[in-house]
Design an enzyme around this catalytic site. Structure first.
Site, PDB file in Angstrom:
ATOM      1  N   ASP A  21       0.958  -1.098   0.024  1.00  0.00           N
ATOM      2  CA  ASP A  21       0.214   0.177   0.016  1.00  0.00           C
ATOM      3  C   ASP A  21       0.899   1.411   0.044  1.00  0.00           C
ATOM      4  O   ASP A  21       1.635   1.498   0.980  1.00  0.00           O
ATOM      5  CB  ASP A  21      -0.933  -0.147   1.343  1.00  0.00           C
ATOM      6  CG  ASP A  21      -1.717   1.133   1.313  1.00  0.00           C
ATOM      7  OD1 ASP A  21      -1.604   2.142   0.524  1.00  0.00           O
ATOM      8  OD2 ASP A  21      -2.687   0.973   1.934  1.00  0.00           O
ATOM      9  N   ILE A  60       0.310   4.500  -0.510  1.00  0.00           N
ATOM     10  CA  ILE A  60      -0.707   5.553  -0.642  1.00  0.00           C
ATOM     11  C   ILE A  60       0.200   6.963  -0.089  1.00  0.00           C
ATOM     12  O   ILE A  60      -0.217   7.876  -0.561  1.00  0.00           O
ATOM     13  CB  ILE A  60      -2.050   5.461   0.341  1.00  0.00           C
ATOM     14  CG1 ILE A  60      -2.881   6.701   0.106  1.00  0.00           C
ATOM     15  CG2 ILE A  60      -1.639   5.022   1.682  1.00  0.00           C
ATOM     16  CD1 ILE A  60      -4.134   6.453   0.785  1.00  0.00           C
TER      17      ILE A  60
HETATM   18  C1  LIG Z   1      -2.292   2.995   4.893  1.00  0.00           C
HETATM   19  C2  LIG Z   1      -3.601   3.533   4.190  1.00  0.00           C
HETATM   20  N1  LIG Z   1      -4.270   2.673   3.191  1.00  0.00           N
HETATM   21  C3  LIG Z   1      -5.476   3.225   2.732  1.00  0.00           C
HETATM   22  C4  LIG Z   1      -6.021   4.395   3.345  1.00  0.00           C
HETATM   23  C5  LIG Z   1      -7.431   4.648   2.870  1.00  0.00           C
HETATM   24  O1  LIG Z   1      -7.490   5.710   1.856  1.00  0.00           O
HETATM   25  P1  LIG Z   1      -8.427   6.322   0.964  1.00  0.00           P
HETATM   26  O2  LIG Z   1      -8.992   7.523   1.412  1.00  0.00           O
HETATM   27  O3  LIG Z   1      -7.774   6.433  -0.388  1.00  0.00           O
HETATM   28  O4  LIG Z   1      -9.332   5.244   0.784  1.00  0.00           O
HETATM   29  C6  LIG Z   1      -5.566   5.146   4.094  1.00  0.00           C
HETATM   30  C7  LIG Z   1      -6.126   6.296   5.136  1.00  0.00           C
HETATM   31  O5  LIG Z   1      -5.698   6.731   6.082  1.00  0.00           O
HETATM   32  C8  LIG Z   1      -4.113   4.725   4.870  1.00  0.00           C
HETATM   33  O6  LIG Z   1      -3.559   5.322   5.754  1.00  0.00           O
END
Ligand SMILES: Cc1ncc(COP(=O)(O)O)c(C=O)c1O
Length: 468
Positions: A231, A233
């Site tokens: 992940d 992100i």
């Molecule tokens: C590691 C991680 N993955 C996924 C998400 C979810 O993000 P999204 O707003 O893109 O659904 C977050 C949100 O804090 C996150 O910290």
């Protein structure tokens, strides 16, 4: 409860966590400089509000993109209103794939055909679990991890999470023995391990995985014949060296494309953090596995990105001059905020894990605990919420193995509010000096009564909490 599904009547959503309860408390008494100066300051929200002006300025200079017009000034409203191909707008997918490459210093070449658009990373993670695991199968996750994963990976899929226990003694780095232990633990519980899921950069640590850790992970999943979900992100938030290294980069260095592990490494991404657009719900998963891409594309019908959002972001991300400037300016602002938080905490005698990314710090408050227990951590957390007026996330909500760590976010509030938060922390720490020498003892015990009244009220109907 009669006639309702097991899914909604059991308690597996994971919402009964202090992470979400802190949210509820904040919403009852939110800080506002004018209207509620004694209210709770929100530091439990990993939102990036530092660079909105850059996005707004781009839109002001490119009004046609937000007004459903093409570069020739003609309306595309009708095409967008009707567009419903779950493969997504090709120009947006190309722009997103190129943006992901740009963040990785163009060391990874993302092919837009392997990209599946989803409503945020939440949906991307769940979709991948649906594609890779059967109910009861397990994924191994290093601790501490993002509390939302209990919901995203487990709730609807029926999959299980087995923690890879990481410790402060080596700065919460992933080791071979921790991976092996987690694998054995899953086997002991008769769970079939389908993969490892990491966040890189980590939420809540704010650190990037080292090359050694990435090598270790790829080798581990290769040997066990399982998947790796990375992940990524927060990949665009890396504001300090070492530079960001993606799992895909290490995979391409270590393995040939014909090696079957090539198809077992999957990336999750979203614009929620790097661009600060969680409300737009723009996410994606990337996989070299054709069947996964095809099945995930079909599943994406359940959570697509609206066509006008795709249209707007296609135009924005295709503007390379803008993305370059945005990424470096946003990282600079994050670095400054991070420095402000770290320095302010240090002045109050509180240290943070050294970090180089993300929207938060992983803060060591072990010395402020009344005992080395998770009960004491929750006691301190309640003080933070009710006495100090700060909503922060206790490590236990992130499944940390050691009590006394907290996640503090720094990019969702103004510089002034962060300054005030630091002042509050500093006076709290000063007031927590040894009780015997403190004239505040009686005051303290009366406050303690207030805390013990505090009950974990989990409103089962309260599903509107944001979860980040
Ligand atoms: C590691 C991680 N993955 C996924 C998400 C979810 O993000 P999204 O707003 O893109 O659904 C977050 C949100 O804090 C996150 O910290």
């Amino acid at each position: 409860m009669k006639f309702l599904s097991d899914k909604i009547t059991n308690n597996s959503h994971g919402q009964d966590s202090s992470y979400f309860l802190g949210w509820q408390e904040y919403e009852k008494n939110p800080y506002d400089e004018i209207k509620n100066p004694k209210g709770i300051i929100q530091m439990g929200l990993a939102e990036n509000q530092l660079s909105f002006d850059l996005l707004e300025s781009w839109m002001a200079h490119n009004p046609e993109a937000a007004a459903f017009k093409n570069p020739e000034g003609e309306s595309v409203f009708r095409q967008l209103a009707l567009f419903q191909d779950y493969h997504g707008l090709p120009e947006f997918k190309n722009a997103m794939a190129e943006f992901m490459s740009e963040i990785r210093g163009n060391k990874v070449d993302f092919n837009a055909d392997n990209l599946v658009l989803t409503a945020g990373s939440t949906s991307a993670n769940e979709t991948l679990i649906f594609c890779l695991a059967n109910p009861g199968d397990a994924f191994l996750l290093p601790t501490p991890y993002y509390p939302g994963f209990d919901r995203d990976l487990k709730w609807r899929t029926g999959a299980e999470i087995v923690p890879i226990q990481c410790f402060s003694s080596n700065n919460f780095r992933i080791t071979e023995s921790a991976l092996e232990d987690a694998y054995k633990e899953a086997q002991k519980r008769n769970l079939k391990v389908k993969g490892v899921l990491v966040t890189n950069p980590s939420n809540p640590l704010g650190t990037t995985l080292t090359r050694e850790e990435l090598n270790l992970l790829i080798t581990f999943v290769d040997e066990k014949g399982i998947h790796l979900i990375s992940d990524e992100i927060y990949s665009g938030t890396v504001f300090e060296s070492p530079a960001y290294v993606s799992a895909m980069e290490v995979l391409s260095e270590l393995k040939d494309k014909t090696d079957d592990v090539w198809e077992r490494v999957h990336i999750v991404y979203s614009l929620s953090k790097d661009l600060g657009l969680p409300g737009f719900r723009i996410g994606a998963l990337y996989s070299n596995h054709k069947m996964v891409v095809s099945a995930a594309t079909k599943m994406s019908s359940f959570g697509l990105i609206s066509s006008q959002t795709q249209y707007l972001l296609a135009a924005m991300l295709s503007d390379k001059k803008f993305t370059k400037k945005y990424l470096s300016e946003n990282q600079k602002r994050l670095r400054e905020r991070h420095e402000m938080l770290v320095a302010g905490l240090r002045e109050a005698g509180i240290e943070c894990l050294e970090s180089n990314a993300g929207l938060f710090c992983w803060v060591d408050m072990r010395h402020l605990l009344s005992s080395n227990t998770f009960e004491a951590e929750i006691e301190l957390w309640k003080k933070m919420v009710y006495q100090v007026g700060l909503n922060i996330s206790p490590g236990s909500s992130c499944h940390c193995t050691e009590p006394g760590w907290f996640r503090l976010c720094f990019a969702n509030l103004s510089e002034e509010t962060l300054g005030l938060a630091l002042k509050r922390i500093s006076s709290f720490v000063a007031s927590e000096q040894p009780v015997a020498t403190s004239p505040r003892k009686s005051n303290k015990s009366s406050k303690r009564k207030g805390f013990t009244k505090w009950v974990f009220r989990l409103s089962q109907n309260n599903d509107r909490n944001r979860e980040r």
